[in-house]
Design a protein around this motif. Structure first.
Motif: not given
Length: 406
Positions: A198-201, A210-211, A231, A234-235, A208
């Motif tokens: 669930d890690e975003t950019t 989290r979604l 990522r 997730a974004d 970084y």
């Protein structure tokens, strides 16, 4: 020592020429008998692999940790590698337990001390910690010209601080290595177990994220996936479940995905496809949206009835122009592949969507009657330009339509 008349006439410096002081501590020994001398960095020891060249001017840490380079020794055409050091944020491999990234690195100039506020370690120490041998002082332009002329050679890279090598044994090892054709390397880089992502950019001064409140659930089959791809999914609002390359159709469908992602990875798609293609064919029958990148693109092509082929020099860099045939637009893309889908074998129901403007090779495909598409290049762009980020939105749009029609 090699007799002068026996030296390959390729413009590269051989072990019989020129070197006196200081003593070379690293060698790159090609399968044709060429011996290139330089100075070692990183881990002492030796590795055998296929030598390719990468034209990217930035993002060397991402390149060196891209699982797609497993089995390869990377020559950087840009001379100043290592100048911004390394850190723990720009690593692309997902599985810390897997063998990741390159087998060796070839550089033109010696590595300088890092000059960047994000740097936490010198490239030399970083390579040593990861067990990657390197060589500096090589005429990388001449080596690149050789690869363009003769193709990607098999080779051994060796680093010994005392400068003592058994050159004949290294030549024999390079000549005996079978090469990447027929080699399934996904098991060496895939995750060993299911992973929830669930890690975003990365954002400036934030790191970084989290979604929260995902809109879709994507199952990503890990043939050697990069973190940047996960990522960006997730974004785009996707909760991602990463499964091993060997996951069965039942394993994947039991997770009730809204869409399936076929990842990048190393090796010969036909070899990995022995077990991956039947699963992909099963997934095609479900009607689920499917998106593939690089190795995933190649194996989707195999699943649809096309064939793949080994390329002469491959595509490795962050400056590759690709034309979108549906819009006429040209994207500058990041690429890393030594195999390609043979467009002449594409079935009638498969549309070629993108082509490389370097050599005209296939760079994308889609099905007209199903929400399925893939690209040969790396739209996540890590490193590289961000022209192709729209493909992740396209995938989400397909999942929206599929849900609406259910």
């Amino acid at each position: 020592m090699t007799n002068e008349q026996d030296q390959p006439q390729n413009g590269l410096q051989s072990s019989t020429e020129g070197w006196s002081e200081p003593t070379p501590t690293a060698l790159l020994v090609l399968a044709d008998g060429t011996v290139l001398e330089g100075f070692g960095i990183g881990a002492e020891g030796r590795q055998v692999g296929e030598v390719c060249f990468n034209t990217a001017m930035t993002g060397y840490e991402e390149v060196l940790t891209d699982p797609s380079y497993n089995g390869q020794i990377v020559t950087f055409t840009f001379p100043h590698i290592g100048n911004v050091g390394t850190n723990e944020e720009d690593i692309e491999t997902v599985s810390s337990a897997a063998v990741s990234g390159v087998r060796g690195v070839v550089l033109r100039t010696a590595v300088t001390d890092p000059s960047n506020y994000r740097a936490t370690q010198h490239l030399d120490a970083w390579l040593k910690a990861r067990g990657i041998p390197g060589i500096t002082g090589i005429d990388t332009r001449a080596l690149t010209a050789l690869i363009r002329e003769k193709g990607m050679p098999n080779a051994v890279i060796a680093y010994s601080a005392d400068g003592i090598f058994d050159i004949e044994a290294l030549k024999a090892e390079a000549q005996a290595w079978p090469g990447l054709e027929g080699m399934d390397l996904a098991p060496a880089v895939t995750t060993a177990q299911r992973v929830n992502w669930d890690e975003t950019t990365w954002e400036w001064n934030k790191g970084y994220g989290r979604l929260n409140n995902p809109a879709h659930h994507v199952v990503a089959i890990d043939y050697g996936v990069k973190r940047a791809i996960l990522r960006l999914l997730a974004d785009a609002g996707c909760k991602v479940t990463l499964v091993p390359a060997s996951a069965s159709t039942e394993d994947i469908l039991a997770l009730k995905p809204d869409g399936v992602f076929l990842s990048n990875g190393p090796g010969d798609p036909a070899a990995t496809g022995e077990y991956a293609v039947p699963v992909i064919r099963d997934l095609l029958e479900t009607g689920l949206p499917i998106f593939g990148i690089c190795l995933g693109h190649q194996m989707l092509g195999l699943a649809l009835g096309a064939k793949t082929m080994k390329m002469h020099q491959g595509h490795h860099g962050a400056n590759h122009p690709v034309k979108d045939l549906s819009t006429g637009k040209v994207e500058i893309t990041s690429m890393n592949h030594g195999f390609a889908v043979d467009r002449e074998t594409l079935p009638a129901n498969v549309t070629e969507t993108h082509v490389s403007l370097f050599d005209g090779s296939n760079a994308g495909l889609a099905l007209a009657d199903k929400p399925v598409f893939s690209v040969q290049y790396h739209p996540e762009a890590s490193p590289g330009p961000q022209d192709s980020h729209y493909l992740f939105k396209r995938f989400v749009g397909m999942m929206n339509e599929h849900k609406a029609a259910a």
